[in-house]
Design an enzyme around this catalytic site. Sequence first.
Site, PDB file in Angstrom:
ATOM      1  N   CYS A 204      34.991 -79.060 -19.091  1.00  0.00           N
ATOM      2  CA  CYS A 204      36.207 -79.877 -18.954  1.00  0.00           C
ATOM      3  C   CYS A 204      37.432 -79.034 -19.318  1.00  0.00           C
ATOM      4  O   CYS A 204      37.536 -78.508 -20.432  1.00  0.00           O
ATOM      5  CB  CYS A 204      36.110 -81.103 -19.857  1.00  0.00           C
TER       6      CYS A 204
ATOM      7  N   CYS B 141      39.328 -80.277 -22.412  1.00  0.00           N
ATOM      8  CA  CYS B 141      38.596 -79.945 -23.651  1.00  0.00           C
ATOM      9  C   CYS B 141      38.865 -78.490 -24.017  1.00  0.00           C
ATOM     10  O   CYS B 141      39.055 -78.160 -25.198  1.00  0.00           O
ATOM     11  CB  CYS B 141      37.096 -80.178 -23.492  1.00  0.00           C
TER      12      CYS B 141
ATOM     13  N   ASP C 145      52.980 -80.262 -18.330  1.00  0.00           N
ATOM     14  CA  ASP C 145      52.162 -80.206 -17.119  1.00  0.00           C
ATOM     15  C   ASP C 145      52.473 -78.925 -16.342  1.00  0.00           C
ATOM     16  O   ASP C 145      53.629 -78.519 -16.213  1.00  0.00           O
ATOM     17  CB  ASP C 145      52.445 -81.445 -16.246  1.00  0.00           C
TER      18      ASP C 145
ATOM     19  N   HIS D 245      36.627 -85.879 -26.019  1.00  0.00           N
ATOM     20  CA  HIS D 245      36.500 -86.127 -24.586  1.00  0.00           C
ATOM     21  C   HIS D 245      36.268 -87.615 -24.314  1.00  0.00           C
ATOM     22  O   HIS D 245      35.259 -88.191 -24.721  1.00  0.00           O
ATOM     23  CB  HIS D 245      35.346 -85.318 -23.985  1.00  0.00           C
TER      24      HIS D 245
ATOM     25  N   ASN E 104      46.315 -92.119 -14.596  1.00  0.00           N
ATOM     26  CA  ASN E 104      45.552 -92.357 -13.371  1.00  0.00           C
ATOM     27  C   ASN E 104      44.071 -92.482 -13.714  1.00  0.00           C
ATOM     28  O   ASN E 104      43.529 -91.673 -14.463  1.00  0.00           O
ATOM     29  CB  ASN E 104      45.767 -91.194 -12.394  1.00  0.00           C
TER      30      ASN E 104
ATOM     31  N   GLY F 236      44.010 -91.288  -7.893  1.00  0.00           N
ATOM     32  CA  GLY F 236      44.296 -89.862  -7.804  1.00  0.00           C
ATOM     33  C   GLY F 236      44.016 -89.079  -9.072  1.00  0.00           C
ATOM     34  O   GLY F 236      44.594 -88.008  -9.280  1.00  0.00           O
TER      35      GLY F 236
ATOM     36  N   HIS G 162      39.463 -86.138 -18.024  1.00  0.00           N
ATOM     37  CA  HIS G 162      39.620 -86.199 -19.484  1.00  0.00           C
ATOM     38  C   HIS G 162      40.875 -87.032 -19.680  1.00  0.00           C
ATOM     39  O   HIS G 162      41.946 -86.662 -19.161  1.00  0.00           O
ATOM     40  CB  HIS G 162      39.765 -84.784 -20.056  1.00  0.00           C
TER      41      HIS G 162
ATOM     42  N   HIS H 230      44.222 -88.699 -20.086  1.00  0.00           N
ATOM     43  CA  HIS H 230      45.545 -88.127 -20.343  1.00  0.00           C
ATOM     44  C   HIS H 230      46.602 -89.118 -19.890  1.00  0.00           C
ATOM     45  O   HIS H 230      46.401 -89.870 -18.937  1.00  0.00           O
ATOM     46  CB  HIS H 230      45.730 -86.783 -19.636  1.00  0.00           C
TER      47      HIS H 230
ATOM     48  N   HIS I 115      50.554 -89.259 -18.662  1.00  0.00           N
ATOM     49  CA  HIS I 115      51.705 -88.503 -18.187  1.00  0.00           C
ATOM     50  C   HIS I 115      52.951 -89.134 -18.795  1.00  0.00           C
ATOM     51  O   HIS I 115      53.164 -90.349 -18.651  1.00  0.00           O
ATOM     52  CB  HIS I 115      51.830 -88.603 -16.664  1.00  0.00           C
TER      53      HIS I 115
HETATM   54  P1  5GP Z   1      45.812 -86.459 -12.870  1.00  0.00           P
HETATM   55  O1  5GP Z   1      45.977 -86.059 -11.426  1.00  0.00           O
HETATM   56  O2  5GP Z   1      44.359 -86.347 -13.294  1.00  0.00           O
HETATM   57  O3  5GP Z   1      46.413 -87.767 -13.230  1.00  0.00           O
HETATM   58  O4  5GP Z   1      46.644 -85.403 -13.707  1.00  0.00           O
HETATM   59  C1  5GP Z   1      46.174 -84.137 -14.021  1.00  0.00           C
HETATM   60  C2  5GP Z   1      47.385 -83.291 -14.313  1.00  0.00           C
HETATM   61  O5  5GP Z   1      46.952 -82.126 -14.994  1.00  0.00           O
HETATM   62  C3  5GP Z   1      48.143 -82.816 -13.070  1.00  0.00           C
HETATM   63  O6  5GP Z   1      49.476 -83.287 -13.136  1.00  0.00           O
HETATM   64  C4  5GP Z   1      48.057 -81.302 -13.134  1.00  0.00           C
HETATM   65  O7  5GP Z   1      49.250 -80.679 -12.740  1.00  0.00           O
HETATM   66  C5  5GP Z   1      47.743 -81.050 -14.602  1.00  0.00           C
HETATM   67  N1  5GP Z   1      46.949 -79.863 -14.863  1.00  0.00           N
HETATM   68  C6  5GP Z   1      45.778 -79.517 -14.277  1.00  0.00           C
HETATM   69  N2  5GP Z   1      45.297 -78.382 -14.803  1.00  0.00           N
HETATM   70  C7  5GP Z   1      46.193 -78.007 -15.763  1.00  0.00           C
HETATM   71  C8  5GP Z   1      46.245 -76.892 -16.671  1.00  0.00           C
HETATM   72  O8  5GP Z   1      45.368 -76.026 -16.718  1.00  0.00           O
HETATM   73  N3  5GP Z   1      47.314 -76.842 -17.508  1.00  0.00           N
HETATM   74  C9  5GP Z   1      48.306 -77.786 -17.499  1.00  0.00           C
HETATM   75  N4  5GP Z   1      49.320 -77.628 -18.371  1.00  0.00           N
HETATM   76  N5  5GP Z   1      48.285 -78.845 -16.662  1.00  0.00           N
HETATM   77  C10 5GP Z   1      47.238 -78.947 -15.805  1.00  0.00           C
HETATM   78 ZN    ZN Z   2      37.298 -83.146 -21.871  1.00  0.00          ZN
END
Ligand code: 5GP
Ligand code: ZN
Length: 113
Positions: free
Chosen positions: A4, A7, A30, A46, A86, A92, A97, A99, A101
């Site tokens: 992950c 993680c 991000d 996690h 999300n 999407g 894991h 999170h 925004h």
């Molecule tokens: P999701 O699409 O799952 O709601 O959001 C995942 C977010 O994680 C995306 O906005 C993407 O830009 C961000 N993201 C993915 N990998 C990384 C990373 O390695 N570092 C950082 N800082 N953000 C990441």
């Molecule tokens: Zn995780």
Amino acid sequence: MSDCIFCKIAAGEIPSNKVYEDETVLAFYDLNPMAKVHVLIIPKEHIANVAEIDASNSAVVAHIFEVIAKIAKDLGLDEGYRVVSNCKEFAGQSVYHLHFHLLGGEQLSMNMC
Ligand code: 5GP
Ligand code: ZN
């Protein structure tokens, strides 16, 4: 979870641009910002997504919202901000894991879907 990405970020194995950290929560910018300010707030443990929140882990989620309020104040988001999580494919979710925004720093679109 060993495969992950969040993680690994929480463990310091992958670098991130940190905004806040304590024993249970990490916040970092991000990689692909969708607003002038775009911070991700994660629990260090996690949890896959909001569908996995239950009585055994909801305390960290409550703490995350306290942290979000603090970060928003520290970053000067006094005019408002949006908090989004999300959950699964239709929303999407790309990283499984939990999170949140935190989006702000400018007028945000009213388009919620
Ligand atoms: P999701 O699409 O799952 O709601 O959001 C995942 C977010 O994680 C995306 O906005 C993407 O830009 C961000 N993201 C993915 N990998 C990384 C990373 O390695 N570092 C950082 N800082 N953000 C990441
Ligand atoms: Zn995780």
